[in-house]
Design an enzyme around this catalytic site. Structure first.
Site, mmCIF file in Angstrom:
data_model
loop_
_atom_site.group_PDB
_atom_site.id
_atom_site.type_symbol
_atom_site.label_atom_id
_atom_site.label_comp_id
_atom_site.label_asym_id
_atom_site.label_seq_id
_atom_site.Cartn_x
_atom_site.Cartn_y
_atom_site.Cartn_z
ATOM 1 N N LYS A 203 0.828 -1.205 0.000
ATOM 2 C CA LYS A 203 0.000 0.000 0.000
ATOM 3 C C LYS A 203 0.866 1.260 0.000
ATOM 4 O O LYS A 203 0.622 2.205 -0.772
ATOM 5 C CB LYS A 203 -0.916 -0.005 1.228
ATOM 6 C CG LYS A 203 -1.585 1.321 1.531
ATOM 7 C CD LYS A 203 -2.534 1.771 0.437
ATOM 8 C CE LYS A 203 -3.137 3.108 0.796
ATOM 9 N NZ LYS A 203 -4.296 3.480 0.049
ATOM 10 N N CYS A 257 -3.050 10.302 1.482
ATOM 11 C CA CYS A 257 -2.232 9.164 1.066
ATOM 12 C C CYS A 257 -0.878 9.593 0.492
ATOM 13 O O CYS A 257 0.158 9.376 1.106
ATOM 14 C CB CYS A 257 -2.997 8.330 0.038
ATOM 15 S SG CYS A 257 -4.463 7.539 0.690
#
Length: 412
Positions: A203, A257
């Protein structure tokens, strides 16, 4: 299946909506009393297509309930924020730890606990697993723990939660299988089973890959402005190569993110993660680059800011570089802000923002900004100038001067 989801933000709420739509009983937990009250009336607080209708129906059918405290369930999903610690760039797990501790009184043997929050590699094994072991559970035997990161794009969250492939990182193989059963309720993409630390790093690397490539485009924009070349033409021409895909430069990188996750890798191996850190530094430098060029265009006066969301056509302004740009410009300019996707009492209409403005500064690629009301602009501005940092405005009337990353060299 009953699912308790801790955190009802940009990831937790859409996830709750899909479980509820797929015949699960869902409890959505958050710390905001006002949010909980509104959610139980079917009123949502984020701008995301499709979610409002699902939540309204789920509340009516009594398959979704918002709560300030967790409840007993078959599966618990943690979707709380994970900022980075400024001093050393490491992942701040405090919200995740608090969330895990909050569900301890409600856990029963056989439950599954899933961490969706983006976390640094090794966090599940080194920090999260001991919380549940200390409470008396044996991971992989009577409690199943996994890290399953979200991989969605704002504006398309519902579609991508359903159709994107999903990484299922179990602390043990049995943990991964149990988490797979949970997501099997609605995920139609492939469910890829692996270990927790691999899921964590995967991720972080997905977002780091994008951050590094954006940094390359931003560095190109700076180079072109310095040596007198049209950066946008360079990108267009280079991308005609079948194996080249240069990104578009911009005012910086925002969101929860891309602007944060690369630091989680860097903090774990700073001597090795040199490119990752340099890319972060490059992207963090873009607000200053925008401010410097805005000052070249007009030394003083009023600037109309168009857009503060970090992502076009959403109201998501987390980590948006627009706020840093606005703060730096506010010292020398009158600032008026217009963003049709964000409700803020200090923001104004396009008419009011551009009235007597000396410069329009586009900081977000909302669709509304791609074809502006140029009649209004020419009426409101004596000498209309637009500085488009998102490179979305293709043509303007002759009486308007347009700057973007293709012609900034004209200012030198």
């Amino acid at each position: 299946m009953k699912v308790c989801i801790i955190g009802q933000g940009y990831i937790g709420l859409p996830t709750a909506a899909l479980f509820a739509r797929n015949h699960c009983e869902v409890v959505g937990v958050d710390i905001s009393e006002e949010m909980i009250k509104n959610l139980n009336k079917g009123i949502i607080h984020i701008e995301e297509p499709g979610i409002s209708d699902i939540i309204k129906k789920a509340v009516e059918l009594k398959v979704y309930k918002a709560s300030l405290t967790p409840q007993k369930a078959d599966a618990f999903i943690i979707t709380v924020p994970t900022p980075y610690i400024i001093e050393n760039y490491s992942c701040d797990l405090s919200y995740v730890i608090t969330a895990c501790e909050s569900i301890l009184p409600y856990l029963e043997k056989g439950n599954t606990v899933i961490i969706e929050s983006t976390i640094a590699p090794m966090s599940t094994d080194e920090t999260i697993k001991p919380i549940f072991e200390k409470a008396g559970f044996t991971i992989g035997k009577d409690l199943f723990l996994a890290h399953c990161p979200e991989r969605v794009l704002p504006g398309r969250i519902i579609d991508e939660l359903i159709h994107n492939d999903r990484i299922i990182g179990g602390v043990t193989p049995e943990c991964a299988k149990k988490a797979c059963e949970v997501y099997g309720q609605f995920v139609e993409g492939d469910l890829m089973l692996t270990e927790a630390k691999t899921a964590e790093l995967s991720k972080c690397m997905e977002n780091t890959f994008r951050d590094v490539n954006i940094a390359l485009a931003n560095e190109l924009a700076k180079i072109c402005a310095e040596i007198g070349v049209n950066a946008l033409d360079v990108i267009e021409m280079a991308n005609k190569h079948p194996r080249v895909n240069l990104h578009s430069p911009g005012p910086g990188v925002g969101g929860h993110c891309l602007a944060i996750d690369p630091y989680f890798i860097y903090a774990k191996a700073p001597k090795q993660a040199k490119i990752i850190k340099l890319a972060r530094d490059t992207n963090n430098s873009m607000p200053d680059f925008v401010v410097e060029n805005a000052k070249k265009i007009i030394p003083n006066g009023k600037i109309a800011i168009l857009g503060v969301s970090y992502k076009g056509n959403t109201g998501d302004d987390r980590e948006s570089p627009a706020y840093e740009i606005i703060a730096k410009l506010s010292a020398n300019y009158e600032i008026a802000i217009h963003d049709p996707h964000i409700t803020n009492p200090d923001f104004v209409s396009l008419d009011e923002a551009t009235k007597d403005a000396n410069l329009i500064l586009v900081l977000c690629d909302h669709n509304e900004f791609k074809n502006l009301d140029y009649d209004l602009i020419t009426k409101n501005m004596d000498n209309p100038i637009i500085f488009d940092t998102k490179n979305i405005i293709k043509e303007v009337p002759n009486e308007i001067k347009l700057y973007n990353y293709g012609n900034l060299y004209e200012l030198n």
